[in-house]
Design a protein around this motif. Structure first.
Motif, PDB file in Angstrom:
ATOM      1  N   THR A   1      -6.620  -9.126  -6.485  1.00  0.00           N
ATOM      2  CA  THR A   1      -7.064 -10.312  -7.226  1.00  0.00           C
ATOM      3  C   THR A   1      -7.286 -11.473  -6.256  1.00  0.00           C
ATOM      4  OG1 THR A   1      -4.836 -11.167  -7.591  1.00  0.00           O
ATOM      5  CG2 THR A   1      -5.693  -9.582  -9.231  1.00  0.00           C
ATOM      6  N   GLU A   2      -8.031 -12.456  -6.697  1.00  0.00           N
ATOM      7  CA  GLU A   2      -8.257 -13.639  -5.867  1.00  0.00           C
ATOM      8  C   GLU A   2      -6.943 -14.347  -5.553  1.00  0.00           C
ATOM      9  OE1 GLU A   2     -11.382 -16.365  -6.930  1.00  0.00           O
ATOM     10  OE2 GLU A   2     -12.593 -14.724  -7.728  1.00  0.00           O
ATOM     11  N   GLY A   3      -6.047 -14.378  -6.535  1.00  0.00           N
ATOM     12  CA  GLY A   3      -4.747 -15.013  -6.322  1.00  0.00           C
ATOM     13  C   GLY A   3      -3.944 -14.312  -5.232  1.00  0.00           C
ATOM     14  N   MET A   4      -3.927 -12.971  -5.281  1.00  0.00           N
ATOM     15  CA  MET A   4      -3.216 -12.213  -4.246  1.00  0.00           C
ATOM     16  C   MET A   4      -3.830 -12.476  -2.879  1.00  0.00           C
ATOM     17  SD  MET A   4      -2.751  -8.535  -6.134  1.00  0.00           S
ATOM     18  CE  MET A   4      -1.972  -7.704  -4.774  1.00  0.00           C
ATOM     19  N   GLN A   5      -5.147 -12.466  -2.841  1.00  0.00           N
ATOM     20  CA  GLN A   5      -5.833 -12.645  -1.563  1.00  0.00           C
ATOM     21  C   GLN A   5      -5.633 -14.048  -1.003  1.00  0.00           C
ATOM     22  OE1 GLN A   5      -9.856 -11.296  -1.521  1.00  0.00           O
ATOM     23  NE2 GLN A   5     -10.239 -12.112   0.502  1.00  0.00           N
ATOM     24  N   SER A   6      -5.564 -15.050  -1.878  1.00  0.00           N
ATOM     25  CA  SER A   6      -5.341 -16.412  -1.371  1.00  0.00           C
ATOM     26  C   SER A   6      -3.915 -16.574  -0.851  1.00  0.00           C
ATOM     27  CB  SER A   6      -5.659 -17.450  -2.438  1.00  0.00           C
ATOM     28  OG  SER A   6      -4.745 -17.377  -3.500  1.00  0.00           O
ATOM     29  N   ARG A   7      -2.950 -15.904  -1.480  1.00  0.00           N
ATOM     30  CA  ARG A   7      -1.556 -15.978  -1.007  1.00  0.00           C
ATOM     31  C   ARG A   7      -1.324 -15.099   0.217  1.00  0.00           C
ATOM     32  NH1 ARG A   7      -1.051 -15.541  -6.354  1.00  0.00           N
ATOM     33  NH2 ARG A   7      -0.283 -13.402  -6.318  1.00  0.00           N
ATOM     34  N   HIS A   8      -1.998 -13.952   0.260  1.00  0.00           N
ATOM     35  CA  HIS A   8      -1.811 -12.983   1.349  1.00  0.00           C
ATOM     36  C   HIS A   8      -3.183 -12.493   1.791  1.00  0.00           C
ATOM     37  CE1 HIS A   8       2.433 -12.853   0.298  1.00  0.00           C
ATOM     38  NE2 HIS A   8       2.071 -12.678  -0.952  1.00  0.00           N
ATOM     39  N   PRO A   9      -3.856 -13.210   2.700  1.00  0.00           N
ATOM     40  CA  PRO A   9      -5.187 -12.802   3.126  1.00  0.00           C
ATOM     41  C   PRO A   9      -5.189 -11.363   3.669  1.00  0.00           C
ATOM     42  CG  PRO A   9      -4.659 -14.972   3.985  1.00  0.00           C
ATOM     43  CD  PRO A   9      -3.400 -14.417   3.387  1.00  0.00           C
ATOM     44  N   LEU A  10      -6.248 -10.630   3.339  1.00  0.00           N
ATOM     45  CA  LEU A  10      -6.400  -9.269   3.842  1.00  0.00           C
ATOM     46  C   LEU A  10      -6.559  -9.306   5.360  1.00  0.00           C
ATOM     47  CD1 LEU A  10      -8.905  -8.062   1.128  1.00  0.00           C
ATOM     48  CD2 LEU A  10      -6.520  -7.375   1.334  1.00  0.00           C
ATOM     49  N   GLU A  11      -6.193  -8.217   6.024  1.00  0.00           N
ATOM     50  CA  GLU A  11      -6.262  -8.189   7.483  1.00  0.00           C
ATOM     51  C   GLU A  11      -7.670  -8.468   7.991  1.00  0.00           C
ATOM     52  OE1 GLU A  11      -3.715  -5.147   9.557  1.00  0.00           O
ATOM     53  OE2 GLU A  11      -3.456  -4.495   7.474  1.00  0.00           O
ATOM     54  N   ASP A  12      -8.679  -7.872   7.367  1.00  0.00           N
ATOM     55  CA  ASP A  12     -10.055  -8.116   7.803  1.00  0.00           C
ATOM     56  C   ASP A  12     -10.426  -9.586   7.659  1.00  0.00           C
ATOM     57  OD1 ASP A  12     -10.346  -5.464   8.411  1.00  0.00           O
ATOM     58  OD2 ASP A  12     -11.479  -4.958   6.619  1.00  0.00           O
ATOM     59  N   GLN A  13      -9.965 -10.209   6.596  1.00  0.00           N
ATOM     60  CA  GLN A  13     -10.234 -11.637   6.389  1.00  0.00           C
ATOM     61  C   GLN A  13      -9.562 -12.460   7.491  1.00  0.00           C
ATOM     62  OE1 GLN A  13      -8.843 -13.049   2.597  1.00  0.00           O
ATOM     63  NE2 GLN A  13      -9.468 -15.156   2.979  1.00  0.00           N
TER      64      GLN A  13
ATOM     65  N   GLY B   1       0.789  -1.230   0.000  1.00  0.00           N
ATOM     66  CA  GLY B   1       0.000   0.000   0.000  1.00  0.00           C
ATOM     67  C   GLY B   1       0.820   1.278   0.000  1.00  0.00           C
ATOM     68  N   LYS B   2       2.080   1.206   0.379  1.00  0.00           N
ATOM     69  CA  LYS B   2       2.936   2.400   0.368  1.00  0.00           C
ATOM     70  C   LYS B   2       3.224   2.866  -1.044  1.00  0.00           C
ATOM     71  CE  LYS B   2       5.110   1.582   4.793  1.00  0.00           C
ATOM     72  NZ  LYS B   2       6.315   1.272   5.513  1.00  0.00           N
ATOM     73  N   LYS B   3       3.074   1.976  -2.011  1.00  0.00           N
ATOM     74  CA  LYS B   3       3.360   2.324  -3.399  1.00  0.00           C
ATOM     75  C   LYS B   3       2.190   3.045  -4.057  1.00  0.00           C
ATOM     76  CE  LYS B   3       6.321  -1.696  -3.717  1.00  0.00           C
ATOM     77  NZ  LYS B   3       6.345  -3.089  -4.083  1.00  0.00           N
ATOM     78  N   GLN B   4       0.985   2.813  -3.583  1.00  0.00           N
ATOM     79  CA  GLN B   4      -0.187   3.459  -4.149  1.00  0.00           C
ATOM     80  C   GLN B   4      -1.277   3.532  -3.087  1.00  0.00           C
ATOM     81  OE1 GLN B   4       0.134  -0.039  -6.834  1.00  0.00           O
ATOM     82  NE2 GLN B   4      -2.039   0.310  -7.058  1.00  0.00           N
ATOM     83  N   SER B   5      -2.196   4.465  -3.238  1.00  0.00           N
ATOM     84  CA  SER B   5      -3.197   4.676  -2.198  1.00  0.00           C
ATOM     85  C   SER B   5      -4.354   3.685  -2.269  1.00  0.00           C
ATOM     86  CB  SER B   5      -3.734   6.104  -2.273  1.00  0.00           C
ATOM     87  OG  SER B   5      -4.349   6.317  -3.524  1.00  0.00           O
ATOM     88  N   TRP B   6      -4.588   3.085  -3.418  1.00  0.00           N
ATOM     89  CA  TRP B   6      -5.633   2.073  -3.544  1.00  0.00           C
ATOM     90  C   TRP B   6      -5.262   1.124  -4.665  1.00  0.00           C
ATOM     91  CZ3 TRP B   6      -8.202   1.352  -8.097  1.00  0.00           C
ATOM     92  CH2 TRP B   6      -8.099   2.366  -9.035  1.00  0.00           C
ATOM     93  N   PHE B   7      -5.857  -0.035  -4.652  1.00  0.00           N
ATOM     94  CA  PHE B   7      -5.585  -1.006  -5.704  1.00  0.00           C
ATOM     95  C   PHE B   7      -6.618  -2.127  -5.622  1.00  0.00           C
ATOM     96  CE2 PHE B   7      -2.872  -1.547  -2.049  1.00  0.00           C
ATOM     97  CZ  PHE B   7      -3.150  -2.843  -1.633  1.00  0.00           C
ATOM     98  N   ALA B   8      -6.848  -2.779  -6.739  1.00  0.00           N
ATOM     99  CA  ALA B   8      -7.735  -3.942  -6.778  1.00  0.00           C
ATOM    100  C   ALA B   8      -6.941  -5.162  -6.329  1.00  0.00           C
ATOM    101  CB  ALA B   8      -8.271  -4.144  -8.192  1.00  0.00           C
TER     102      ALA B   8
END
Length: 122
Positions: free
Chosen positions: A88-100, A79-86
């Motif tokens: 992907t399911e692949g990213m989320q499966s490798r690195h679950p979001l904090e809320d998840q 997130g330091k590189k950009q203020s928002w971003f989409a």
């Protein structure tokens, strides 16, 4: 601190997000601390208190077990590189979001505590 102590800022003397209520004007009992002190399991996770110094780092005295913090290192660095971003399911499966991660921990905690609560042991 007002919500979890039941005291207004003119009682706690905390008017910002920088001062810890226990250091400013009193060792007030919080709602989760009250339950813990009365033989209930008090478990913290997510954003209950304002994080950091304003809560004494999640007010350890209020909890029966250490406060759960999701591992957000990947997303904080990303997130330091950009203020928002989409995401992907692949990213989320490798690195679950904090809320998840918090939801998964909450479900695990409820499943772990439920048998004792149902039997009256908790």
């Amino acid at each position: 601190s007002s919500l979890l102590t039941g005291r207004r800022p003119d009682t706690t003397h905390v008017y910002d997000l920088n001062h810890y209520f226990r250091d400013v004007d009193g060792n007030f009992t919080t709602i989760p601390q009250y339950f813990k002190d009365n033989n209930y399991k008090s478990v913290g996770m997510g954003k209950i208190f304002h994080p950091g110094a304003a809560s004494g780092n999640d007010d350890p005295i209020s909890w029966s077990s250490p406060y759960y913090h999701a591992d957000g290192r990947f997303w904080h660095a990303f997130g330091k590189k950009q203020s928002w971003f989409a995401v992907t399911e692949g990213m989320q499966s490798r690195h679950p979001l904090e809320d998840q991660q918090i939801v998964e921990q909450a479900l695990k905690t409820l499943k772990d505590l439920a048998p004792a609560a149902k039997s009256g042991a908790q």
